[in-house]
Design an enzyme around this catalytic site. Sequence first.
Site, PDB file in Angstrom:
ATOM      1  N   HIS A  67       5.062  -6.236  -1.063  1.00 23.78           N
ATOM      2  CA  HIS A  67       3.738  -6.444  -1.356  1.00 23.78           C
ATOM      3  C   HIS A  67       3.230  -7.870  -0.348  1.00 23.78           C
ATOM      4  CE1 HIS A  67       4.273  -4.103  -4.802  1.00 23.78           C
ATOM      5  NE2 HIS A  67       2.812  -3.940  -4.654  1.00 23.78           N
TER       6      HIS A  67
ATOM      7  N   LYS B  24       9.856   7.268  -6.004  1.00 19.92           N
ATOM      8  CA  LYS B  24       9.533   6.300  -5.034  1.00 19.92           C
ATOM      9  C   LYS B  24      10.815   5.040  -5.373  1.00 19.92           C
ATOM     10  CE  LYS B  24       6.568   3.898  -8.099  1.00 19.92           C
ATOM     11  NZ  LYS B  24       4.990   3.675  -8.353  1.00 19.92           N
ATOM     12  N   HIS B  25      11.061   4.189  -4.398  1.00 22.86           N
ATOM     13  CA  HIS B  25      10.338   4.166  -3.093  1.00 22.86           C
ATOM     14  C   HIS B  25      11.454   4.343  -1.967  1.00 22.86           C
ATOM     15  CE1 HIS B  25       8.646   1.423  -6.010  1.00 22.86           C
ATOM     16  NE2 HIS B  25       7.314   1.638  -5.448  1.00 22.86           N
TER      17      HIS B  25
ATOM     18  N   ASP C  10       3.862   4.385   0.742  1.00 23.60           N
ATOM     19  CA  ASP C  10       3.529   3.370  -0.314  1.00 23.60           C
ATOM     20  C   ASP C  10       2.163   2.841   0.240  1.00 23.60           C
ATOM     21  OD1 ASP C  10       3.750   1.607  -2.134  1.00 23.60           O
ATOM     22  OD2 ASP C  10       5.554   0.673  -1.806  1.00 23.60           O
TER      23      ASP C  10
ATOM     24  N   ARG D   7      11.509  -1.720 -13.592  1.00 24.71           N
ATOM     25  CA  ARG D   7      10.814  -0.566 -13.288  1.00 24.71           C
ATOM     26  C   ARG D   7      11.836   0.346 -12.834  1.00 24.71           C
ATOM     27  NH1 ARG D   7       7.236  -2.330  -8.510  1.00 24.71           N
ATOM     28  NH2 ARG D   7       6.368  -0.046  -8.729  1.00 24.71           N
TER      29      ARG D   7
END
Length: 356
Positions: A76, A63-64, A146, A33
């Site tokens: 997460h 982001k982030h 987030d 990513r």
Amino acid sequence: SSAADIRALGVNVDLAPVADVTIGLDDPTIRTRSAGSAPSNVASTVVAAVHGFVDGGVVPVIKHFPGHGSVGVDSHDGLPVQRRTVAQMETRDLLPFAAAVNAGAPAVMLGHIEVAEWGGGPATFAPAAYDYLRAKLGFTGVAVTDALNMGAIVDTHTAGEAAVAALSAGADVLLMPASLGGAIDGIVAAVKDGDLPRSRLDEAAARSILLLRWNAGLSGDDATPGYARTLAAAGATVAAGDCAAPIVGAAATVTGGTDRTRRVLGEALQAHGVALGGGPEIRLVPSGRTRVTADVVVALDGPWGLFDSSAQSYIAVYGDSSATLAGLADVLVGAAAAGGSWPVDMGRGAIPSCAA
């Protein structure tokens, strides 16, 4: 062009681009990513994305912040802790964010990452993180959290506690509370109790309204037909013994991958007049860490470990969409030049890309 497509669907904000600088396989969640492991390259890519989104009439959200690519825990699942000092982060993790803000980025997403100098807990709840973003980097836009339903938050905070903590610290938009009702109840109670100033809510609302009014004034360029295919070919990275010769001629055999990826690539090759069956074997692998032997090995995701396979040509395309596979076919037959260099450290024994 992707922004123009998004806007045509009625979407005016995209939670992208990622400005994280990845450390590679020790990075559990960002990896491909990210635009790579070189901060300057990531910065230039992010700045180009900011301009592209705005030209297409869409609000980009960088982001982030302050950078999720160099921590070893996925937010997460739990709270990542950044071991570097802020001064060290300024030469790596923070550099793309500084460049994006300087380029006029209208919104920034804060990640759930603990930085010791900014106090305990996630940056999302740290006033010092927002102070750095605004006072040090000069950011005047909208600060977005987030997702507040992630493990880094819900393991230690209720939805109401998380909403109040983020707003109190300086957030303007709360993304995906674990419970919308719980978040609202917590905010209302905090305002009534005097723990959360009404002026803070007014400030957050004003920034959001200003952002949307600014977005409404963007005209937005039209999408260029076939842009995704063209971009995929231009971004593909190829390492081969002979960079001048086409990799595929009159015939080729496609193996590996999934039924869909083999079919899509095969159809794209056939459209170029390539017969399926015989010729060089093109092996599609989900990641370069998959060790295979073929004439051509194509990593569809992470390129790390690609050279552990045995091949005459190595290719990384960083995705498996239909447009990406069509662009790969263009590269294989020589209809398009692969313009990508290795965006990350490929380790010892790495072969320079044809674009290097």
